[in-house]
Design a protein around this motif. Structure first.
Motif, PDB file in Angstrom:
ATOM      1  N   GLU A  68       0.832  -1.206   0.000  1.00  0.00           N
ATOM      2  CA  GLU A  68       0.000   0.000   0.000  1.00  0.00           C
ATOM      3  C   GLU A  68       0.865   1.254   0.000  1.00  0.00           C
ATOM      4  O   GLU A  68       0.546   2.240  -0.685  1.00  0.00           O
ATOM      5  CB  GLU A  68      -0.903   0.021   1.229  1.00  0.00           C
ATOM      6  CG  GLU A  68      -1.937  -1.093   1.256  1.00  0.00           C
ATOM      7  CD  GLU A  68      -2.542  -1.216   2.637  1.00  0.00           C
ATOM      8  OE1 GLU A  68      -3.579  -0.558   2.860  1.00  0.00           O
ATOM      9  OE2 GLU A  68      -1.958  -1.930   3.476  1.00  0.00           O
ATOM     10  N   LEU A  69       1.950   1.229   0.746  1.00  0.00           N
ATOM     11  CA  LEU A  69       2.844   2.384   0.808  1.00  0.00           C
ATOM     12  C   LEU A  69       3.486   2.659  -0.548  1.00  0.00           C
ATOM     13  O   LEU A  69       3.631   3.819  -0.948  1.00  0.00           O
ATOM     14  CB  LEU A  69       3.921   2.163   1.870  1.00  0.00           C
ATOM     15  CG  LEU A  69       3.436   2.330   3.301  1.00  0.00           C
ATOM     16  CD1 LEU A  69       4.423   1.692   4.275  1.00  0.00           C
ATOM     17  CD2 LEU A  69       3.221   3.793   3.630  1.00  0.00           C
ATOM     18  N   LEU A  70       3.869   1.621  -1.262  1.00  0.00           N
ATOM     19  CA  LEU A  70       4.476   1.815  -2.580  1.00  0.00           C
ATOM     20  C   LEU A  70       3.470   2.383  -3.573  1.00  0.00           C
ATOM     21  O   LEU A  70       3.821   3.218  -4.411  1.00  0.00           O
ATOM     22  CB  LEU A  70       5.107   0.517  -3.075  1.00  0.00           C
ATOM     23  CG  LEU A  70       6.348   0.081  -2.286  1.00  0.00           C
ATOM     24  CD1 LEU A  70       6.796  -1.314  -2.705  1.00  0.00           C
ATOM     25  CD2 LEU A  70       7.484   1.086  -2.425  1.00  0.00           C
ATOM     26  N   VAL A  71       2.219   1.970  -3.477  1.00  0.00           N
ATOM     27  CA  VAL A  71       1.172   2.556  -4.322  1.00  0.00           C
ATOM     28  C   VAL A  71       0.991   4.029  -3.967  1.00  0.00           C
ATOM     29  O   VAL A  71       0.936   4.899  -4.857  1.00  0.00           O
ATOM     30  CB  VAL A  71      -0.162   1.777  -4.179  1.00  0.00           C
ATOM     31  CG1 VAL A  71      -1.310   2.526  -4.849  1.00  0.00           C
ATOM     32  CG2 VAL A  71      -0.023   0.377  -4.759  1.00  0.00           C
ATOM     33  N   ASP A  72       0.915   4.329  -2.674  1.00  0.00           N
ATOM     34  CA  ASP A  72       0.790   5.721  -2.236  1.00  0.00           C
ATOM     35  C   ASP A  72       1.979   6.556  -2.698  1.00  0.00           C
ATOM     36  O   ASP A  72       1.841   7.717  -3.077  1.00  0.00           O
ATOM     37  CB  ASP A  72       0.668   5.800  -0.711  1.00  0.00           C
ATOM     38  CG  ASP A  72      -0.775   5.744  -0.233  1.00  0.00           C
ATOM     39  OD1 ASP A  72      -1.688   5.602  -1.072  1.00  0.00           O
ATOM     40  OD2 ASP A  72      -0.984   5.861   0.988  1.00  0.00           O
TER      41      ASP A  72
END
Length: 89
Positions: A68-72
């Motif tokens: 999720e952090l990489l998408v954000d």
């Protein structure tokens, strides 16, 4: 500079277009007047300082939410609003 999560007095932020200074995916973390930039990839502190206990919590949270952090990160680098991510519980 959206706040993407909050837990145990820790604020997790991701700045827009913030890929120039550290050149890799990272978050900014604030806790009681202290601030650090922390790598999403391995949880290493890139800049600043956090108390050891809070850093360990942030590193555990990063490991749980890495995808999720990489998408954000991609959204924020492109100037788009990142999504909120569930806190550490």
């Amino acid at each position: 500079m959206p706040t993407i999560s909050m837990f145990y007095g820790i604020l997790v932020l991701m700045y827009f277009r913030d890929n120039r200074r550290h050149h890799l995916p990272h978050i900014h973390v604030r806790y009681q007047g202290q601030e650090a930039a922390v790598s999403i990839e391995d949880g290493a502190v890139l800049d600043g300082v956090l108390p050891p206990k809070q850093l360990k919590m942030v590193q555990a949270w990063i490991e749980i939410h890495k995808e999720e952090l990489l998408v954000d990160w991609e959204l924020a680098v492109n100037g788009e609003d990142p999504f909120r991510i569930a806190p550490l519980q």
